[in-house]
Scaffold this motif. Structure first.
Motif, PDB file in Angstrom:
ATOM      1  N   ARG A  61       0.940  -1.034   0.049  1.00 47.82           N
ATOM      2  CA  ARG A  61       0.016   0.021   0.165  1.00 47.82           C
ATOM      3  C   ARG A  61       0.761   1.145   0.046  1.00 47.82           C
ATOM      4  NH1 ARG A  61      -1.079   3.060   4.282  1.00 47.82           N
ATOM      5  NH2 ARG A  61      -2.731   4.579   4.302  1.00 47.82           N
ATOM      6  N   SER A  62       1.812   1.332   0.910  1.00 43.51           N
ATOM      7  CA  SER A  62       2.714   2.480   0.907  1.00 43.51           C
ATOM      8  C   SER A  62       3.211   2.845  -0.315  1.00 43.51           C
ATOM      9  CB  SER A  62       3.655   2.367   2.270  1.00 43.51           C
ATOM     10  OG  SER A  62       4.754   1.238   1.858  1.00 43.51           O
ATOM     11  N   GLN A  63       3.849   1.617  -0.941  1.00 45.30           N
ATOM     12  CA  GLN A  63       4.515   1.973  -2.369  1.00 45.30           C
ATOM     13  C   GLN A  63       3.697   2.562  -3.192  1.00 45.30           C
ATOM     14  OE1 GLN A  63       5.013  -0.435  -0.467  1.00 45.30           O
ATOM     15  NE2 GLN A  63       6.960  -1.351  -0.717  1.00 45.30           N
ATOM     16  N   ILE A  64       2.426   1.920  -3.433  1.00 48.19           N
ATOM     17  CA  ILE A  64       1.380   2.300  -4.293  1.00 48.19           C
ATOM     18  C   ILE A  64       1.079   3.909  -4.229  1.00 48.19           C
ATOM     19  CG2 ILE A  64      -1.113   2.393  -5.085  1.00 48.19           C
ATOM     20  CD1 ILE A  64      -0.819  -0.678  -4.556  1.00 48.19           C
ATOM     21  N   ILE A  65       0.710   4.261  -2.799  1.00 44.44           N
ATOM     22  CA  ILE A  65       0.334   5.769  -2.571  1.00 44.44           C
ATOM     23  C   ILE A  65       1.560   6.757  -2.951  1.00 44.44           C
ATOM     24  CG2 ILE A  65       0.062   7.382  -0.737  1.00 44.44           C
ATOM     25  CD1 ILE A  65      -1.555   5.032   0.708  1.00 44.44           C
ATOM     26  N   GLU A  66       2.690   6.049  -2.355  1.00 44.77           N
ATOM     27  CA  GLU A  66       3.909   7.100  -2.755  1.00 44.77           C
ATOM     28  C   GLU A  66       4.151   7.321  -4.215  1.00 44.77           C
ATOM     29  OE1 GLU A  66       5.917   8.926  -0.658  1.00 44.77           O
ATOM     30  OE2 GLU A  66       4.396   8.279   0.630  1.00 44.77           O
ATOM     31  N   ALA A  67       3.825   6.399  -5.059  1.00 51.21           N
ATOM     32  CA  ALA A  67       4.088   6.585  -6.793  1.00 51.21           C
ATOM     33  C   ALA A  67       3.085   7.548  -7.064  1.00 51.21           C
ATOM     34  CB  ALA A  67       3.419   5.167  -7.180  1.00 51.21           C
ATOM     35  N   PHE A  68       2.142   7.886  -6.528  1.00 46.90           N
ATOM     36  CA  PHE A  68       1.349   9.209  -6.828  1.00 46.90           C
ATOM     37  C   PHE A  68       2.040  10.482  -6.664  1.00 46.90           C
ATOM     38  CE2 PHE A  68      -1.865   6.079  -7.186  1.00 46.90           C
ATOM     39  CZ  PHE A  68      -2.708   6.369  -8.081  1.00 46.90           C
ATOM     40  N   PHE A  69       2.967  10.541  -5.729  1.00 48.71           N
ATOM     41  CA  PHE A  69       3.875  11.829  -5.106  1.00 48.71           C
ATOM     42  C   PHE A  69       5.014  11.686  -5.457  1.00 48.71           C
ATOM     43  CE2 PHE A  69       0.055  10.799  -2.647  1.00 48.71           C
ATOM     44  CZ  PHE A  69      -0.542  12.081  -2.529  1.00 48.71           C
ATOM     45  N   ASP A  70       5.504  10.819  -6.425  1.00 43.33           N
ATOM     46  CA  ASP A  70       6.746  10.784  -6.810  1.00 43.33           C
ATOM     47  C   ASP A  70       6.877  11.487  -8.238  1.00 43.33           C
ATOM     48  OD1 ASP A  70       9.365   9.818  -7.707  1.00 43.33           O
ATOM     49  OD2 ASP A  70       8.954   7.946  -7.044  1.00 43.33           O
ATOM     50  N   LYS A 114       7.944  -0.189 -21.600  1.00 47.35           N
ATOM     51  CA  LYS A 114       8.965   0.432 -21.127  1.00 47.35           C
ATOM     52  C   LYS A 114       8.743   1.365 -19.722  1.00 47.35           C
ATOM     53  CE  LYS A 114      13.047  -0.285 -24.144  1.00 47.35           C
ATOM     54  NZ  LYS A 114      13.939   0.310 -25.009  1.00 47.35           N
ATOM     55  N   GLU A 115       7.576   2.279 -20.494  1.00 38.09           N
ATOM     56  CA  GLU A 115       6.910   3.299 -19.340  1.00 38.09           C
ATOM     57  C   GLU A 115       6.562   2.455 -18.112  1.00 38.09           C
ATOM     58  OE1 GLU A 115       4.266   5.633 -21.284  1.00 38.09           O
ATOM     59  OE2 GLU A 115       5.877   6.682 -22.861  1.00 38.09           O
ATOM     60  N   LYS A 116       5.678   1.505 -18.435  1.00 31.61           N
ATOM     61  CA  LYS A 116       5.132   0.775 -17.309  1.00 31.61           C
ATOM     62  C   LYS A 116       6.158   0.009 -16.393  1.00 31.61           C
ATOM     63  CE  LYS A 116       0.762  -0.835 -19.441  1.00 31.61           C
ATOM     64  NZ  LYS A 116      -0.119  -0.392 -18.339  1.00 31.61           N
ATOM     65  N   LEU A 117       7.244  -0.456 -16.828  1.00 30.77           N
ATOM     66  CA  LEU A 117       8.342  -0.978 -15.978  1.00 30.77           C
ATOM     67  C   LEU A 117       9.301   0.055 -15.581  1.00 30.77           C
ATOM     68  CD1 LEU A 117       9.643  -3.777 -18.557  1.00 30.77           C
ATOM     69  CD2 LEU A 117       8.509  -4.173 -16.418  1.00 30.77           C
ATOM     70  N   ARG A 118       9.457   1.244 -16.098  1.00 27.60           N
ATOM     71  CA  ARG A 118      10.197   2.140 -15.423  1.00 27.60           C
ATOM     72  C   ARG A 118       9.257   2.706 -14.141  1.00 27.60           C
ATOM     73  NH1 ARG A 118      14.813   4.604 -14.544  1.00 27.60           N
ATOM     74  NH2 ARG A 118      15.342   4.622 -16.599  1.00 27.60           N
ATOM     75  N   PHE A 119       7.756   3.009 -14.090  1.00 19.36           N
ATOM     76  CA  PHE A 119       7.202   3.211 -13.185  1.00 19.36           C
ATOM     77  C   PHE A 119       7.082   1.989 -11.981  1.00 19.36           C
ATOM     78  CE2 PHE A 119       2.959   2.804 -10.934  1.00 19.36           C
ATOM     79  CZ  PHE A 119       2.708   4.147 -10.595  1.00 19.36           C
ATOM     80  N   LEU A 120       7.039   0.707 -12.390  1.00 18.58           N
ATOM     81  CA  LEU A 120       7.259  -0.262 -11.313  1.00 18.58           C
ATOM     82  C   LEU A 120       8.772  -0.196 -10.569  1.00 18.58           C
ATOM     83  CD1 LEU A 120       5.920  -2.612 -10.368  1.00 18.58           C
ATOM     84  CD2 LEU A 120       6.844  -3.944 -12.064  1.00 18.58           C
ATOM     85  N   PHE A 121       9.701   0.066 -11.396  1.00 18.52           N
ATOM     86  CA  PHE A 121      10.903   0.225 -10.859  1.00 18.52           C
ATOM     87  C   PHE A 121      10.945   1.370 -10.111  1.00 18.52           C
ATOM     88  CE2 PHE A 121      15.343   1.935 -10.986  1.00 18.52           C
ATOM     89  CZ  PHE A 121      16.172   1.075 -10.983  1.00 18.52           C
TER      90      PHE A 121
END
Length: 216
Positions: A61-70, A114-121
């Motif tokens: 959960r924390s990683q998902i939320i932080e992705a929106f503020f990265d 590549k965009e999806k994998l960069r996001f996941l990375f």
């Protein structure tokens, strides 16, 4: 932040559609969802995401939320975290979950991949140093395993360590006992997931944006 105060058909929708690949209709649906989450405020904060029941049960959960503020997920060559986001940032992050179009060329599909994998990375590279370290990888694995209730923290740590060593051997080849593996770079990440079909798996059914679908 990229606050949006328009209605469908506004020129700013055209800019967002071009930037994210969403249609006007999809942008309108996501705009309503944004306003629902933000309680009609112009920005979203981390605490707004606490109101999504399905997300509260997610082990990362924390990683998902932080992705929106990265900021790495908003613009190229940006870094650091922000405290709140406008609709444009929300939409750009959501676009990483957009399923590929059936009419994409091979080059376009590879670009989306590549965009999806960069996001996941970026989601796993929590200290923003360009590598997924053992500690970062271990944290993710421990979080995932600890929610199963079947394994203790030490067992999860051992599994994460063993998995990281396997990743190191795949990425770097044979390593001597005194060599230190610094972590997975994005290039290694692409190599490791070269056969993984992420384009359609990493998506959100945004046309039916009820609470359970946001974090799937």
């Amino acid at each position: 932040m990229g606050v949006l105060q328009s209605v469908p058909g506004h020129p700013e929708y055209a800019d967002l559609a071009e930037k994210t690949g969403f249609s006007f209709e999809q942008i309108s649906v996501l705009h309503k969802r944004f306003k629902q989450l933000s309680h009609n405020e112009q920005t979203l904060r981390r605490d707004h995401f606490n109101e999504i029941p399905d997300l509260s049960c997610n082990p990362i959960r924390s990683q998902i939320i932080e992705a929106f503020f990265d900021q790495r997920n908003f613009h190229q060559n940006s870094e650091g975290k922000v405290q709140e986001i406008g609709f444009e940032e929300f939409l750009v992050v959501m676009s990483h979950f957009r399923p590929p179009s059936l009419h994409m060329t091979d080059d376009q599909r590879e670009s989306v991949r590549k965009e999806k994998l960069r996001f996941l990375f970026n989601m796993h590279d929590t200290d923003n140093d360009g590598t997924i370290t053992l500690e970062e990888y271990r944290h993710v694995v421990e979080e995932l395993l600890s929610h199963s209730g079947a394994l203790g923290r030490e067992t999860a740590k051992s599994i994460a360590d063993a998995a990281m060593l396997e990743v190191a051997s795949i990425s770097m080849g044979h390593m001597e006992p005194d060599e230190f593996y610094e972590g997975i770079t994005f290039e290694h990440f692409l190599k490791l997931l070269s056969t993984f079909e992420i384009e359609s798996r990493m998506n959100i059914r945004f046309l039916n944006m009820d609470t359970p679908t946001l974090c799937k």
